[in-house]
Design an enzyme around this catalytic site. Structure first.
Site, PDB file in Angstrom:
ATOM      1  CG  HIS A  47      86.967  51.526  58.491  1.00  0.00           C
ATOM      2  ND1 HIS A  47      86.738  52.844  58.789  1.00  0.00           N
ATOM      3  CD2 HIS A  47      85.942  51.148  57.686  1.00  0.00           C
ATOM      4  CE1 HIS A  47      85.617  53.234  58.200  1.00  0.00           C
ATOM      5  NE2 HIS A  47      85.130  52.232  57.516  1.00  0.00           N
TER       6      HIS A  47
ATOM      7  CG  HIS B 248      89.454  60.815  61.394  1.00  0.00           C
ATOM      8  ND1 HIS B 248      90.197  61.462  60.444  1.00  0.00           N
ATOM      9  CD2 HIS B 248      88.927  59.730  60.789  1.00  0.00           C
ATOM     10  CE1 HIS B 248      90.098  60.801  59.310  1.00  0.00           C
ATOM     11  NE2 HIS B 248      89.338  59.743  59.484  1.00  0.00           N
TER      12      HIS B 248
ATOM     13  CD  GLU C 221      87.315  52.725  62.691  1.00  0.00           C
ATOM     14  OE1 GLU C 221      87.933  53.342  63.556  1.00  0.00           O
ATOM     15  OE2 GLU C 221      87.485  52.910  61.470  1.00  0.00           O
TER      16      GLU C 221
HETATM   17  N1  PXP Z   1      87.902  56.529  63.873  1.00  0.00           N
HETATM   18  C1  PXP Z   1      87.241  56.274  62.717  1.00  0.00           C
HETATM   19  C2  PXP Z   1      85.768  56.085  62.754  1.00  0.00           C
HETATM   20  C3  PXP Z   1      87.949  56.169  61.507  1.00  0.00           C
HETATM   21  O1  PXP Z   1      87.300  55.894  60.366  1.00  0.00           O
HETATM   22  C4  PXP Z   1      89.361  56.308  61.514  1.00  0.00           C
HETATM   23  C5  PXP Z   1      90.130  56.136  60.247  1.00  0.00           C
HETATM   24  O2  PXP Z   1      89.985  54.827  59.788  1.00  0.00           O
HETATM   25  C6  PXP Z   1      89.981  56.578  62.751  1.00  0.00           C
HETATM   26  C7  PXP Z   1      89.228  56.695  63.907  1.00  0.00           C
HETATM   27  C8  PXP Z   1      91.469  56.744  62.858  1.00  0.00           C
HETATM   28  O3  PXP Z   1      91.848  57.917  62.194  1.00  0.00           O
HETATM   29  P1  PXP Z   1      93.384  58.193  61.894  1.00  0.00           P
HETATM   30  O4  PXP Z   1      93.832  57.151  60.920  1.00  0.00           O
HETATM   31  O5  PXP Z   1      93.393  59.591  61.322  1.00  0.00           O
HETATM   32  O6  PXP Z   1      94.111  58.100  63.202  1.00  0.00           O
END
Ligand code: PXP
Length: 239
Positions: free
Chosen positions: A44, A191, A71
């Site tokens: 990201h 997430h 992302e």
């Molecule tokens: N999906 C998206 C769109 C995110 O922004 C993130 C965090 O960068 C994640 C998934 C992954 O989340 P986590 O780091 O809490 O596993």
């Protein structure tokens, strides 16, 4: 089809950036994640480059053998980057530039025209598009209407409520996931997924195509090591 595990390596870049050198080497970490069984790698890149840098994205593209998922908020700079790099998938998130982490999905009704234009550009480049949404049937319907290939459900609220009452926590995700299936588009989730809450999520919603996991997985790796951690997450996904 088994749910795929995409490992988000942002946190590894955060550690590297803390000292200004190249330790840990995120290219090596990404390759090792693949060797240890990850089905994909997620990054990201944020405008302030506080973890993944634009140069990392280009370098990763050249060495990855599994699915690369990028992302981000679709700024002009972000779109230029992904159209040049051409990953397997781009996940659009509505984050403000300085946001700590993604904490809600798109309003796919209000942003319908904006999202459609961006998705058209991404699709024309042969890249799969995914739209980050809350567990909300209407948001899924309008993501499909905008032309998204997939939606990614923002699982923060599920993770937050899991320990208190997991049946209640997953209910809106299950309803939205059923609608996503009817709409004929793909389903991702991410997430705050962890070794505690991942298996239940994909037991109840086994048609999740892919989960992307960063924070909890990298934290677990501090204790268990990366190889054993990836194996443990994959075990949660085998039904
Ligand atoms: N999906 C998206 C769109 C995110 O922004 C993130 C965090 O960068 C994640 C998934 C992954 O989340 P986590 O780091 O809490 O596993």
């Amino acid at each position: 089809m088994k749910t795929k595990l995409s490992v988000n390596i942002n946190k590894v870049a955060t550690i590297r950036n803390a000292r200004g050198g190249n330790n840990p080497d995120i290219l090596k970490v990404a390759k090792d994640c693949e060797a240890f069984g990850a089905d994909g790698i997620t990054v990201h890149p944020r405008p302030d480059e506080r973890h993944i840098r634009r140069a990392d994205v280009t370098a990763l593209r050249a060495i990855l053998r599994t699915e690369f998922n990028i992302e981000g908020y679709p700024s002009k700079e972000f779109l230029d980057l992904v159209l040049r790099v051409r990953p397997a998938q781009v996940t659009l998130v509505p984050d403000k530039p300085a946001q700590l982490t993604s904490d809600c999905g798109w309003d796919t009704v209000a942003e319908q025209d904006f999202l459609r234009d961006i998705i058209n550009e991404i699709s024309a480049a042969g890249i799969r598009s995914s739209i980050f949404i809350n567990a909300d049937i209407r948001m899924a319907e309008y993501a499909a209407k905008a032309g998204a290939d997939r939606v990614e459900l923002y699982t923060g609220p599920y993770a937050h409520n899991y320990a208190r009452n997991r049946e209640e926590a997953i209910a809106p995700f299950f309803e939205t996931a059923k609608r996503v299936k009817q709409l004929g588009i793909g389903l991702n989730a991410g997430h705050d997924l962890s070794l505690e809450n991942l298996a239940y999520f994909t037991d109840v919603i086994p048609w999740v195509d892919e989960v992307s996991i960063g924070h909890a997985l990298i934290c677990d790796a501090l204790y268990m090591g990366l190889e054993a951690t990836i194996a443990a997450y994959q075990k949660c996904l085998i039904k």
